[in-house]
Design an enzyme around this catalytic site. Structure first.
Site, PDB file in Angstrom:
ATOM      1  N   CYS A 110     -19.320  11.817  19.281  1.00  0.00           N
ATOM      2  CA  CYS A 110     -18.363  10.956  18.322  1.00  0.00           C
ATOM      3  C   CYS A 110     -19.076   9.343  18.165  1.00  0.00           C
ATOM      4  CB  CYS A 110     -16.877  10.971  18.805  1.00  0.00           C
ATOM      5  SG  CYS A 110     -15.896  10.032  17.749  1.00  0.00           S
ATOM      6  N   HIS A 153     -12.721  17.471  12.647  1.00  0.00           N
ATOM      7  CA  HIS A 153     -12.828  16.330  13.567  1.00  0.00           C
ATOM      8  C   HIS A 153     -12.411  15.131  12.872  1.00  0.00           C
ATOM      9  CE1 HIS A 153     -15.849  14.196  16.293  1.00  0.00           C
ATOM     10  NE2 HIS A 153     -15.446  13.180  15.581  1.00  0.00           N
ATOM     11  N   GLU A 154     -12.647  14.850  11.614  1.00  0.00           N
ATOM     12  CA  GLU A 154     -12.182  13.444  10.901  1.00  0.00           C
ATOM     13  C   GLU A 154     -10.786  13.586  10.655  1.00  0.00           C
ATOM     14  OE1 GLU A 154     -16.069  13.150  11.114  1.00  0.00           O
ATOM     15  OE2 GLU A 154     -14.704  11.809  11.049  1.00  0.00           O
ATOM     16  N   HIS A 157      -9.185  12.403  14.048  1.00  0.00           N
ATOM     17  CA  HIS A 157      -9.103  10.824  14.165  1.00  0.00           C
ATOM     18  C   HIS A 157      -7.750  10.300  13.350  1.00  0.00           C
ATOM     19  CE1 HIS A 157     -12.672   9.886  16.297  1.00  0.00           C
ATOM     20  NE2 HIS A 157     -13.464  10.710  15.499  1.00  0.00           N
TER      21      HIS A 157
HETATM   22  C1  NB4 Z   1     -22.603  17.863  13.582  1.00  0.00           C
HETATM   23  C2  NB4 Z   1     -23.483  16.554  13.361  1.00  0.00           C
HETATM   24  N1  NB4 Z   1     -22.996  15.406  13.812  1.00  0.00           N
HETATM   25  C3  NB4 Z   1     -23.744  14.217  13.628  1.00  0.00           C
HETATM   26  N2  NB4 Z   1     -23.329  12.975  13.942  1.00  0.00           N
HETATM   27  N3  NB4 Z   1     -21.975  12.911  14.727  1.00  0.00           N
HETATM   28  C4  NB4 Z   1     -20.889  12.827  13.853  1.00  0.00           C
HETATM   29  O1  NB4 Z   1     -21.290  12.702  12.300  1.00  0.00           O
HETATM   30  C5  NB4 Z   1     -19.492  12.663  14.094  1.00  0.00           C
HETATM   31  C6  NB4 Z   1     -18.739  13.761  13.751  1.00  0.00           C
HETATM   32  C7  NB4 Z   1     -19.351  15.192  13.640  1.00  0.00           C
HETATM   33  C8  NB4 Z   1     -19.398  15.266  15.134  1.00  0.00           C
HETATM   34  C9  NB4 Z   1     -19.105  17.214  15.485  1.00  0.00           C
HETATM   35  C10 NB4 Z   1     -18.376  17.263  14.012  1.00  0.00           C
HETATM   36  C11 NB4 Z   1     -18.083  16.276  13.195  1.00  0.00           C
HETATM   37  C12 NB4 Z   1     -19.283  11.288  13.803  1.00  0.00           C
HETATM   38  N4  NB4 Z   1     -17.714  10.995  14.048  1.00  0.00           N
HETATM   39  O2  NB4 Z   1     -17.546  10.604  15.162  1.00  0.00           O
HETATM   40  C13 NB4 Z   1     -16.872  10.932  13.040  1.00  0.00           C
HETATM   41  O3  NB4 Z   1     -15.590  10.837  13.456  1.00  0.00           O
HETATM   42  C14 NB4 Z   1     -24.883  14.487  12.898  1.00  0.00           C
HETATM   43  F1  NB4 Z   1     -25.644  13.124  12.545  1.00  0.00           F
HETATM   44  C15 NB4 Z   1     -25.343  15.507  12.466  1.00  0.00           C
HETATM   45  N5  NB4 Z   1     -26.249  15.741  11.639  1.00  0.00           N
HETATM   46  C16 NB4 Z   1     -26.834  16.919  10.909  1.00  0.00           C
HETATM   47  C17 NB4 Z   1     -27.412  16.716   9.529  1.00  0.00           C
HETATM   48  N6  NB4 Z   1     -28.325  15.648   9.522  1.00  0.00           N
HETATM   49  C18 NB4 Z   1     -29.129  15.715   8.381  1.00  0.00           C
HETATM   50  C19 NB4 Z   1     -29.872  14.578   8.387  1.00  0.00           C
HETATM   51  O4  NB4 Z   1     -29.744  13.291   8.836  1.00  0.00           O
HETATM   52  C20 NB4 Z   1     -29.175  13.357  10.387  1.00  0.00           C
HETATM   53  C21 NB4 Z   1     -28.146  14.428  10.310  1.00  0.00           C
HETATM   54  C22 NB4 Z   1     -27.626  14.632  11.667  1.00  0.00           C
HETATM   55  N7  NB4 Z   1     -24.842  16.679  12.514  1.00  0.00           N
HETATM   56 NI    NI Z   2     -15.720  10.960  15.666  1.00  0.00          NI
END
Ligand code: NB4
Ligand code: NI
Length: 175
Positions: A110, A153-154, A157
């Protein structure tokens, strides 16, 4: 543009509140905020911009993470079939879900949590989610796998729930 300094961390009360419904049609201010949240996600997924502004990559971002107590979040994620789900949603809610659950291999993280917390986070495998888009249109999304996990997940929140709240504490395995 939004950067990591705009994202509140664990301990901030906004992360433990139940967010308020957004009055529709959304105000210009709420639309601008949601657009900026979507822009943050796109920026965070661009290696150059992410490096230049020291952004942690994200596929989702919820308004309470900006200290904004409103039921709105942005998602920008591609599924295993290369379908892009890019939405800013107001007042999202799950209207149907599978009994079957799934979890992200390697657990979840997160942007509001500056530590690694291991453990499976159970999520519904399939969900139907309704909400209102940035264009003030009602939308019904049928989601599965990674997109479904991200939207759940969102949505958590918006209800003051952090991913690690859902990690079951198993008794340590007896060998
Ligand atoms: C799975 C993932 N989680 C990343 N981060 N965490 C987040 O998004 C948190 C939200 C996610 C955590 C688990 C489920 C939702 C943010 N949260 O706290 C919001 O509430 C990523 F960054 C990521 N990816 C995969 C795709 N990739 C494409 C190219 O660019 C990089 C990108 C990286 N996949
Ligand atoms: Ni989060």
């Amino acid at each position: 543009m939004l950067t990591m300094k705009d994202i509140v961390r664990e301990g901030h009360p906004a992360l433990r509140q139940v967010a308020e419904e957004v009055l529709l049609p959304p105000s210009d201010e709420d639309k601008e905020t949601l657009r900026q949240m979507l822009e943050f996600l796109k920026n965070s997924q661009d290696p150059e911009i992410a490096e230049q502004y020291e952004l942690r990559s994200g596929v989702g971002l919820a308004a309470p993470q900006l200290g904004i107590n409103k039921r709105m979040f942005a998602v920008h994620v591609t599924d295993d079939k290369d379908n892009l789900y890019s939405y800013g949603l107001f007042n999202p809610k799950i209207t149907r879900h599978s009994v079957e659950t799934t979890h992200l291999e390697g657990g979840e993280g997160c942007l509001s949590v500056d530590r690694d917390i291991p453990g499976d986070v159970p999520r519904y495998k399939r969900i139907t989610l309704e909400g209102t888009t940035l264009e003030n249109e009602k939308v019904r999304l049928r989601l599965r796998e990674l997109p479904a996990i991200v939207f759940q997940h969102e949505l958590d929140h918006l209800n003051g729930i952090m991913f690690y709240d859902r990690i079951e504490d198993y008794a340590p395995e007896t060998d």
